[in-house]
Design a protein around this motif. Structure first.
Motif, PDB file in Angstrom:
ATOM      1  N   ASN A  89       0.808  -0.763   0.177  1.00  0.00           N
ATOM      2  CA  ASN A  89       0.070   0.006   0.099  1.00  0.00           C
ATOM      3  C   ASN A  89       0.721   1.232  -0.163  1.00  0.00           C
ATOM      4  O   ASN A  89       0.294   2.122  -1.037  1.00  0.00           O
ATOM      5  N   LEU A  90       2.337   1.147   0.678  1.00  0.00           N
ATOM      6  CA  LEU A  90       2.482   2.474   1.341  1.00  0.00           C
ATOM      7  C   LEU A  90       3.404   3.218  -0.623  1.00  0.00           C
ATOM      8  O   LEU A  90       3.620   3.901  -0.340  1.00  0.00           O
ATOM      9  N   ALA A  91       3.764   1.652  -1.163  1.00  0.00           N
ATOM     10  CA  ALA A  91       4.478   1.902  -2.211  1.00  0.00           C
ATOM     11  C   ALA A  91       3.696   2.444  -3.013  1.00  0.00           C
ATOM     12  O   ALA A  91       3.821   3.815  -3.564  1.00  0.00           O
ATOM     13  N   LEU A  92       2.276   1.782  -3.269  1.00  0.00           N
ATOM     14  CA  LEU A  92       1.225   2.613  -4.512  1.00  0.00           C
ATOM     15  C   LEU A  92       1.028   3.849  -3.984  1.00  0.00           C
ATOM     16  O   LEU A  92       0.846   4.647  -4.705  1.00  0.00           O
ATOM     17  N   ALA A  93       0.998   4.644  -2.999  1.00  0.00           N
ATOM     18  CA  ALA A  93       0.424   5.538  -2.139  1.00  0.00           C
ATOM     19  C   ALA A  93       1.148   6.398  -2.454  1.00  0.00           C
ATOM     20  O   ALA A  93       1.932   8.167  -3.209  1.00  0.00           O
ATOM     21  N   PHE A  94       2.706   6.104  -2.339  1.00  0.00           N
ATOM     22  CA  PHE A  94       3.738   6.641  -2.680  1.00  0.00           C
ATOM     23  C   PHE A  94       4.231   7.480  -3.568  1.00  0.00           C
ATOM     24  O   PHE A  94       4.405   8.938  -4.195  1.00  0.00           O
ATOM     25  N   SER A  95       3.905   6.462  -4.933  1.00  0.00           N
ATOM     26  CA  SER A  95       3.837   7.039  -6.098  1.00  0.00           C
ATOM     27  C   SER A  95       3.129   8.267  -6.683  1.00  0.00           C
ATOM     28  O   SER A  95       3.411   8.265  -7.546  1.00  0.00           O
ATOM     29  N   SER A  96       2.015   7.543  -6.357  1.00  0.00           N
ATOM     30  CA  SER A  96       0.251   8.700  -6.268  1.00  0.00           C
ATOM     31  C   SER A  96       0.642  10.389  -6.193  1.00  0.00           C
ATOM     32  O   SER A  96       0.830  11.000  -6.675  1.00  0.00           O
ATOM     33  N   VAL A  97       1.634  10.050  -4.756  1.00  0.00           N
ATOM     34  CA  VAL A  97       1.332  11.547  -4.037  1.00  0.00           C
ATOM     35  C   VAL A  97       3.022  12.182  -4.628  1.00  0.00           C
ATOM     36  O   VAL A  97       2.994  12.948  -4.726  1.00  0.00           O
ATOM     37  N   TYR A  98       3.890  10.996  -4.963  1.00  0.00           N
ATOM     38  CA  TYR A  98       5.394  11.438  -6.052  1.00  0.00           C
ATOM     39  C   TYR A  98       4.495  12.429  -7.385  1.00  0.00           C
ATOM     40  O   TYR A  98       5.026  13.443  -7.365  1.00  0.00           O
ATOM     41  N   ILE A  99       3.846  11.372  -7.842  1.00  0.00           N
ATOM     42  CA  ILE A  99       3.595  12.041  -9.454  1.00  0.00           C
ATOM     43  C   ILE A  99       2.515  13.194  -9.062  1.00  0.00           C
ATOM     44  O   ILE A  99       3.376  14.049  -9.803  1.00  0.00           O
ATOM     45  N   ILE A 100       2.105  13.386  -8.522  1.00  0.00           N
ATOM     46  CA  ILE A 100       0.987  14.686  -7.904  1.00  0.00           C
ATOM     47  C   ILE A 100       1.739  15.638  -7.993  1.00  0.00           C
ATOM     48  O   ILE A 100       1.768  17.059  -8.467  1.00  0.00           O
ATOM     49  N   THR A 101       3.152  15.401  -6.837  1.00  0.00           N
ATOM     50  CA  THR A 101       3.459  16.989  -6.119  1.00  0.00           C
ATOM     51  C   THR A 101       4.723  17.334  -7.248  1.00  0.00           C
ATOM     52  O   THR A 101       5.468  18.677  -7.198  1.00  0.00           O
ATOM     53  N   GLN A 102       5.180  16.336  -7.724  1.00  0.00           N
ATOM     54  CA  GLN A 102       6.407  16.368  -8.452  1.00  0.00           C
ATOM     55  C   GLN A 102       6.371  16.841 -10.284  1.00  0.00           C
ATOM     56  O   GLN A 102       6.926  18.142 -10.595  1.00  0.00           O
ATOM     57  N   PHE A 103       5.284  17.113 -10.534  1.00  0.00           N
ATOM     58  CA  PHE A 103       4.182  17.123 -12.118  1.00  0.00           C
ATOM     59  C   PHE A 103       3.278  17.506 -11.884  1.00  0.00           C
ATOM     60  O   PHE A 103       3.133  18.761 -13.097  1.00  0.00           O
ATOM     61  N   ALA A 104       2.213  17.291 -11.841  1.00  0.00           N
ATOM     62  CA  ALA A 104       1.085  17.730 -11.258  1.00  0.00           C
ATOM     63  C   ALA A 104       0.227  18.721 -10.006  1.00  0.00           C
ATOM     64  O   ALA A 104      -0.760  17.312  -9.733  1.00  0.00           O
ATOM     65  N   PRO A 105       0.604  19.351  -9.459  1.00  0.00           N
ATOM     66  CA  PRO A 105       0.310  19.826  -8.342  1.00  0.00           C
ATOM     67  C   PRO A 105      -1.860  19.642  -7.942  1.00  0.00           C
ATOM     68  O   PRO A 105      -3.183  20.001  -7.711  1.00  0.00           O
ATOM     69  N   ALA A 106      -1.629  20.131 -10.034  1.00  0.00           N
ATOM     70  CA  ALA A 106      -3.500  20.541  -9.946  1.00  0.00           C
ATOM     71  C   ALA A 106      -4.689  19.529 -10.286  1.00  0.00           C
ATOM     72  O   ALA A 106      -5.099  19.262 -10.214  1.00  0.00           O
TER      73      ALA A 106
END
Ligand code: ATP
Ligand code: ATP
Ligand code: MG
Ligand code: MG
Lengths: 717, 717
Positions: A89-106
């Motif tokens: 779960n952690l890996a999936l959640a991390f990948s999600s928040v990483y994508i959002i914060t780094q590339f697509a905050p909106a």
């Protein structure tokens, strides 16, 4: 606060270039325009359908592998299983928040408030970009697959809207197609229509509810609605339904891994309660009231938490956002694995053969009546079937009929409290997050609880707890989102049971009424918090006693002369942040005359291209009232949800600054006007109904040229 | 042509009396207002529900007696049965046309075009009166019970609208309640909202389809829609559903005679076809095309016939109308009795036990597989089950699943041709007539025909002719009425089968597209023919190149000075037929100034009451800008759909004519204004979106006082 936002305009700017273009256009162009609109609607449907299928397949497979692995491991060691589960779960959640914060905050959050804002006339930077689309798709795979207490439905609406907007402008702003093909969509109005189609497509794809999608777009997100748009939206939804249905048919043979088990209807409960008696209306009303209360509470709590996050936590930078999501993920995993472990198992019901349900499920397989840390052979863990499960399956179990007394009141209550808390805490973290499925989870839990009490007290009747769970789900969504018709249709479409329609209507009416006592709907509250200035459909009561000139605050108007020195123009533009400037001309006899409105973005285009600069300070149309058209209309179009040009990007030499420019061909010659003493209610109606951006307040007219009545507008083709 | 019509106004006339009233009102009044609106919505729901139940019970009982009697008699003599059948029908049809022609001429036809006109802003005299309501209810009992080729659904929509309008003004115009209680509804806008609720209630009651009702009101009849109205409409529909359901539960025990057999769902086909393959999409598309063609043809034929009736036949007086209906009734009866007689009977299907259907039905009982003039024991007459039957039962038989090959292609074709002709001929006679049920009959016939061919050609699949009949019904309604979403939901709600939703969507899209090639929808065509000037939601294409001042035709404006001599006023009012007059005032410095708009109806009220007459030709507010308010706002309210006062009803003495009147307190001080060179497209949008009646065309303003943007309208409570 309102930086990063800009108003949109439903008005067509009928400047000289536009009118020239209109005149040059042949009849065939109208046909082309109509065909293109329908073709793009088709593409939106197909695109959103595929996006939904892709998200679904990914989420189901990640979740499927996760549960299969964990169940395999816990046959040997619960602790090892626990670790694997948390890490997965952690890996999936991390990948999600990483994508959002780094590339697509909106792309964080559900996106529905932003889309609602867009369709109300506020363009928020970043929300309809290509990167936001990708962020939304991959982010929600991570966050939903990672077992957080959120859903993928809201993000799908945003996804649909992004797809629509991008198709409308021929791809991303950076790499877009020759816009000549898509000149049809170069005004805000057509783009908004496309986004409306996209929203409907999103809901249609998320819930596989085409009519519900149309109604959602109509009731919840759009602010303007025209009946011929309805038909196009309907078509888009139908396309989505066909695409999704076809893909699901293809997946049924097992080609898509864990996805493809269910039918087109997500939670089919066609074998629910057959009939209901009057005595049952009371507990159903109680469900409505609970839904209203819990929904309003949810809105309020999430409002506080989001407020706190925006103003304290998220100001500290990206790392904090990432850590926050990881923490929430670990807590969620721990609770959803740990709590079922601590629960006592219940003995299997006896009538196993009749209902075709196996109890307990064979080991290593997740599903209903799961044996999770049960010592006895013939036992199952009721909390695990809803907590330690994918949300879709949990809801299926909660809605399930013919499984009376499957859940103990204690388990349901535990789940309700824990999940409600988790949903509140998860809301507003930097991952794509929908509130539909969590809402259904929460609602169906207390609905089933009420159902259990009803079964206890009204012993004689044939009462299905699953039906009550459905009503509970409707009530919570109604109490939180305050939709009525669309929610009603969505609930019917996802459960495939029309018999409950009147009951769902009843429950929704009550829960919305109760919720409205406390606060506004979830999306309105969130939009307000984010500073999205939504204009409601009704003017405020005190506007009746205000006049137009009071509203514009007796400020001195910054206006431009018709022919202006470039240097002066630049300094005026630098001196303020207004986006619209009245242009004042002089008649031959020396009187002033308001000749129109000039938009800042158009001025910037003129300053950058420089081809309209002239040496003389005289008007350029001295030869017969026609202008040389050096621009096509599409040059003036601003790409959706980007910052646009800034004055600092434009380099003007000193020579340039000494030149003049004649604004007459580029201004909007007739913006809507209101007399200074018109009541603000009427101004509001004008502004809101027509979707305007600027209205001129002018003195009372001195005389009248004519009257227009219905008869004058009945022109035959 | 447009006599007997008057425009309505969505605008609130903010004259002095209104503003005074607004200021005097306390906060509590707003609460009262809201409560009253909901209470009236409740009453509309209850009223319409009861009206529908009453009509249903009456129709079913008349039809029941008729068929029971006829079947009893034909056991002995077919000829005597034939006579009885014809006379029974004739009596009912005659009673209907007698009521209509003598008491309620406005109740003829379906009423939907008129209601559509009302909600678009045109008030047609007579359509919302108490007598029209009664005419509609009793007239449609006669016409539907009398077996004519028409339905009761359209009239029910009109009935709902009448009930709503009457409740809103506290009863009939003649005997209405103290309007003090209902001051809330004394403007056109609130009344229109009520009528919208009434329409939805009508559909909800007619089809027992609450969501369909809401959508019908939204998509087909209203021109303005606000999301908070949606909720009220939804509530009204829900009330109707509860009322009808309760009444039907009560009737189930046989207390209502022949009515009450079926469930809440009218034509339940939940046991229809389970699944469909791609190959079936082709015949379904064919159904869509047929629907579009036949629907458009229907619109065109009825248009011609109505045109002929209006201009030749019905000009000859009432007696012609009565004779016409009687003739149509006799022909209809003769065909529906005679044709089945001429048809050969078919042998009963063998699998009688499995499906639980008895064949033939026991003698003396009507229903499916009826033995009508069959020589053999084990035979049935397929044409009789659809032709010699009530329409509801006929549709049930056509939709019925598991009765493959019940109907021969020849019978269906005969029925299609005959019934189509009858429906066209009956349309436009002077009885209340709906087109929904005939449309469903026609559509399901050819749908079933296509289904039979599919069964023949695609032998392997499990195809249900009933499902094709359903799609046929949808396609014909779509091809004729051109609705999409609402029709879709209505079809689903009346058949209780969500599985067909995507198919229905597909078929509707095709049939609407095909139909749109040829002409407009049925209601639009009829409205145009009756001279109801509907404003479409889109401006016409050529308006882009027209200016506001061109539209008002360079006519000299008839305006009034602020203080006017009564004699002059009377002669101005007599000299023209305009309903609105600009009022021109002079400033101290002698310049003219447009001070507002005065409505003819308000002027007549002032002339009649006489209390505002003054001797001096000077303005009456010399003491501080406030006026003596001698009128309440409600005195100016005109009752719905009546002629209103005329100048000839007012008696003014010579002394009166010499007096003066100051119009300032009574005029609308700020009607919407447009500059003279605004394009007509924009004027149209203003006019249409805001639901206006008069717009002032004024010269370009000389200077600008301020700008209003979104920010200025975001006022917090
Ligand atoms: N040209 C102008 N001269 C003077 N005041 C203006 C002008 N334009 C806008 N205002 C006023 O300034 C305030 C702020 O408006 P703002 O400048 O944000 O409008 P805008 O940027 O043109 O429109 P929006 O922000 O909706 O895109 C408003 O109260 C408005 O009345
Ligand atoms: N006061 C007026 N002076 C001059 N022309 C007018 C006036 N009022 C209306 N007109 C024009 O007369 C024509 C007929 O309009 P008509 O008199 O029917 O308007 P109305 O009766 O006020 O409104 P409606 O018919 O919509 O209720 C229209 O073209 C309109 O522009
Ligand atoms: Mg601004
Ligand atoms: Mg008129």
């Amino acid at each position: 606060d309102s930086s990063g936002m800009e108003s949109l305009d439903y008005e067509v700017i009928e400047n000289y270039a536009y009118r020239e273009e209109q005149e040059r256009r042949e009849k065939l162009f109208v046909v082309y325009q109509v065909v293109l609109k329908w073709f793009v609607a088709l593409l939106i449907g197909i695109g959103t359908g595929f996006a939904a299928i892709f998200i679904n397949i990914s989420v189901e497979n990640f979740a499927g592998w996760k549960f299969a692995l964990t169940f395999a491991i816990i046959q040997k060691s619960y602790f090892a299983g626990f670790l694997v589960y948390i890490l997965f779960n952690l890996a999936l959640a991390f990948s999600s928040v990483y994508i959002i914060t780094q590339f697509a905050p909106a792309a964080a959050g559900s996106g529905i408030p932003e889309i609602k804002g867009y369709l109300n006339g506020v363009d928020i930077h970043g929300i309809l970009l290509l990167r936001t689309l990708f962020g939304k798709i991959f982010g929600s795979i991570g966050s939903v697959g990672g077992g957080l207490a959120l859903g993928k439905e809201g993000p799908l609406v945003h996804t649909g809207a992004c797809i629509a907007s991008l198709l409308g402008q021929g791809g991303s702003t950076k790499y877009h197609l020759s816009s000549r093909w898509l000149q049809v969509f170069n005004n805000d109005r057509d783009r908004r229509d496309l986004v409306t189609c996209g929203c409907a497509a999103g809901v249609a794809a998320a819930f596989r509810a085409p009519v519900g999608g149309v109604l959602f777009a109509l009731e919840e997100v759009t602010s303007w609605w025209r009946s011929h748009l309805m038909w196009r939206v309907f078509f888009t939804s139908a396309v989505v339904a066909v695409v999704v249905r076809t893909a699901m048919g293809w997946c049924k043979s097992g080609k898509c891994g864990h996805f493809g088990a269910g039918g087109f209807i997500i939670w089919d409960i066609s074998d629910g309660q057959e009939d209901y008696s009057f005595a049952e209306l009371l507990p159903m009303a109680v469900i409505g009231v609970i839904g209203g209360l819990l929904g309003a509470l949810f809105n309020q709590l999430t409002l506080y938490i989001t407020y706190w996050r925006r103003n304290y936590l998220h100001k500290k930078g990206m790392r904090v956002k990432i850590i926050e999501v990881c923490l929430v993920s670990v807590i969620t995993s721990a609770i959803s694995f740990g709590l079922p472990l601590l629960t006592k198992c219940s003995p299997c019901p006896e009538s196993e053969a009749s209902s075709g349900i196996e109890c307990p499920n064979p080991p290593g397989v997740y599903g209903n009546y799961v044996n999770f840390k049960c010592h006895n052979e013939k036992e199952y863990n009721d909390l695990a079937t809803i907590f330690f499960n994918t949300q879709d399956d949990a809801i299926r179990n909660l809605f399930s009929a013919k499984t009376i007394r499957e859940f103990s009141a204690q388990s349901l209550l535990t789940f309700l409290v824990m999940f409600y808390t988790l949903a509140v805490v998860t809301f507003g973290t930097a991952v794509p997050a929908g509130q539909f499925v969590p809402g259904i989870m929460i609602g169906s839990t207390y609905g089933r609880l009420v159902g259990m009490f009803v079964v206890k007290f009204y012993k004689k009747m044939n009462i299905e707890e699953g039906t009550y769970a459905l009503l509970g789900a409707a009530s919570f969504l109604g109490g939180s989102m305050r939709m009525t018709v669309s929610l009603c249709v969505i609930m019917v479409e996802i459960t495939n049971n029309l018999k409950f329609l009147p009951l769902i209507m009843l429950v929704l009416l009550i829960s919305k009424a109760v919720g409205d006592v406390f606060n506004e709907g979830l999306y309105e509250e969130q939009a307000r918090l984010r500073g999205i200035p939504l204009l409601e459909s009704r003017p405020k009561y005190q506007m009746r006693n205000m006049m137009a000139k009071e509203a514009c605050g007796y400020r001195k108007v910054v206006s431009l002369p018709r022919v202006i020195k470039v240097g002066d123009l630049v300094s005026i533009l630098r001196s303020n942040e207004h986006n619209g400037f009245p242009v004042i001309d002089h008649t031959r006899s020396g009187e002033t005359l308001v000749s129109g409105l000039m938009l800042r973005s158009h001025l910037l285009v003129l300053l950058q291209s420089k081809i309209d600069f002239q040496h003389s300070p005289l008007p350029s149309d001295s030869k017969g009232g026609s202008f040389l058209v050096r621009h096509t209309n599409s040059e003036f179009v601003k790409p959706v949800s980007t910052k646009g040009m800034s004055l600092d990007d434009i380099h003007l030499s000193d020579d340039d600054l000494e030149m003049y420019i004649d604004l007459a061909p580029f201004l909007n010659p007739s913006p809507y006007i209101v007399p200074e003493d018109m009541s603000l209610t009427k101004v509001y109606n004008l502004f809101r109904q027509l979707g305007l951006r600027h209205v001129f307040v002018v003195p009372r007219p001195s005389h009248i040229i004519g009257l227009i009545t219905r008869k004058d507008l009945l022109i035959e083709d």
